[in-house]
Design an enzyme around this catalytic site. Structure first.
Site, PDB file in Angstrom:
ATOM      1  N   LYS A 165       0.871  -1.174   0.000  1.00 40.77           N
ATOM      2  CA  LYS A 165       0.000   0.000   0.000  1.00 40.77           C
ATOM      3  C   LYS A 165       0.902   1.217   0.000  1.00 40.77           C
ATOM      4  O   LYS A 165       1.751   1.387   0.884  1.00 40.77           O
ATOM      5  CB  LYS A 165      -0.902   0.012   1.237  1.00 40.77           C
ATOM      6  CG  LYS A 165      -1.925   1.141   1.214  1.00 40.77           C
ATOM      7  CD  LYS A 165      -2.961   0.901   0.126  1.00 40.77           C
ATOM      8  CE  LYS A 165      -4.047   1.973   0.157  1.00 40.77           C
ATOM      9  NZ  LYS A 165      -5.080   1.716  -0.856  1.00 40.77           N
ATOM     10  N   SER A 235      -1.104  -0.886  -4.378  1.00 38.72           N
ATOM     11  CA  SER A 235      -2.322  -0.080  -4.359  1.00 38.72           C
ATOM     12  C   SER A 235      -2.003   1.276  -3.755  1.00 38.72           C
ATOM     13  O   SER A 235      -1.361   1.354  -2.705  1.00 38.72           O
ATOM     14  CB  SER A 235      -3.418  -0.764  -3.532  1.00 38.72           C
ATOM     15  OG  SER A 235      -3.808  -1.994  -4.100  1.00 38.72           O
TER      16      SER A 235
END
Length: 372
Positions: A165, A235
């Site tokens: 992330k 992401s």
């Protein structure tokens, strides 16, 4: 003497809304999940998956509030909470809770030589001017190595999935950088998501030995898509300034029935690599998985991206030409449908934006299965 090993548990739980933690709360209450053992939580939330998708932060805050009733603040912070926005098409919002427990194997022979191993790490805060540049590649590579060490994985070849992330740029962050006399890689906030995902994926590739740092430069990030990782899943999100990293692989130092394998889709309809990974995991069946086999799937983790060529197998697609809907949203829906046709269920962790994650237009697919 009895041997103490770690054992991974993976729980796929439904979400009725981005702030819905009821299924996790019930599992904790019932003793199915021990909060102290949670390594990471991946979630698919029903936002747009773009810069202004605050469902991701909403979900994280709800998880933090729940887990804060069971764990100290620092222990909650150590859990990698990776929310991926966008459940286009029939993709179902859900969370996947990755848990590790210590078990005493006793003197009985082990059922499996190696099992699913999990590790996590967080990097320092990334300065905005480093996003999408080689400094981010290096920082993520160091973080992946730390997560491998946490998992006890010494051979990069045993790693099948790395979830990162990563941060993105907002106008406030861009202006703050410029006030310090530096410039960011891009000034377009949506493009910054792609640059952050791409640099993070290249960092994974460096850590796993798929690429070397001296093969890369700033100019190749999000331009030379022939350079990629086959095991990265990155992401972007507005809700963090550092990187949260989870590594999943196989290790002889872990026990239990769970195993992971991966394949690489060469384009958005290439499901055969996923089928081959299933076969390697003991689920070699023709067509869509039958109900009994579906029950053994703990998680499906995939990346999706609209091919920069504007074509799928030499036939034109319009995902890159839509001014109303981001191409990442189209790709999630399209790949989600293709994979759902194979697996027979829709709570699939399909994440859009696959810059340097598999070949252009394709992407990695990792599968976790309970062996018998």
């Amino acid at each position: 003497m009895p041997t103490t090993l770690r054992r991974a548990h993976v729980h796929r739980l439904p979400m009725r809304s981005p702030d819905d933690v009821a299924a996790l709360e019930a599992a904790i209450t019932q003793g199915t999940i021990d909060p102290a053992g949670i390594v990471a939580i991946l979630g698919k939330t029903e936002g747009n998956g773009c810069v202004n998708d605050f469902t991701r932060a909403f979900a994280v805050r709800s998880l933090e509030a729940l887990l804060g009733r069971h764990l100290a603040t620092e222990a909650v912070r150590q859990i990698a909470m990776v929310m991926s926005g966008g459940t286009e098409g029939a993709l179902s919002p859900h969370m996947i809770v990755f848990e590790a427990r210590e078990v005493d194997e006793g003197h009985a022979p082990r059922a499996f030589a190696a099992s699913l191993a999990l590790g996590r790490a967080r990097t320092p805060v990334l300065p905005s001017e480093h996003l999408g540049r080689m400094q981010q590649v290096a920082q993520v590579a160091a973080g992946v190595r730390a997560a491998m060490n946490d998992a006890g994985i010494t051979d990069a070849g045993d790693v099948h999935y790395v979830q990162v992330k990563c941060p993105l740029l907002t106008m406030e962050r861009i202006e703050a950088a410029e006030a310090r006399g530096v410039r960011t890689a891009v000034r377009d906030t949506l493009k910054s998501m792609g640059f952050s995902r791409g640099a993070s994926a290249l960092g994974v590739a460096v850590a796993l030995g798929e690429l070397a740092m001296d093969e890369l430069s700033d100019t190749e990030i999000c331009t030379d898509y022939a350079r990629y990782s086959e095991r990265a899943a990155t992401s972007g999100g507005v809700e963090l300034l550092d990187h949260e990293i989870m590594v999943a692989g196989m290790s002889r130092d872990w026990t239990g029935p769970l195993a992971i394998d991966h394949g690489v889709m060469r384009d958005a309809i290439d499901i055969e690599p996923a089928r081959a990974a299933l076969a390697r995991l003991g689920l070699d069946v023709p067509g869509q998985l039958p109900a009994a086999a579906r029950g053994r799937i703990a998680a499906v983790l995939a990346k999706a991206e609209a091919a920069q060529s504007g074509k799928v197998r030499d036939v034109r697609h319009t995902m890159l030409d839509d001014s109303d809907v981001s191409s990442t949203r189209h790709a999630r829906a399209f790949v989600g449908g293709a994979l759902a046709g194979l697996f027979g269920f829709t709570d699939l962790f399909v994440s859009g934006g696959a810059e340097h994650q598999g070949p252009d237009g394709g992407g990695p697919v990792a599968i976790i299965v309970e062996r018998t």
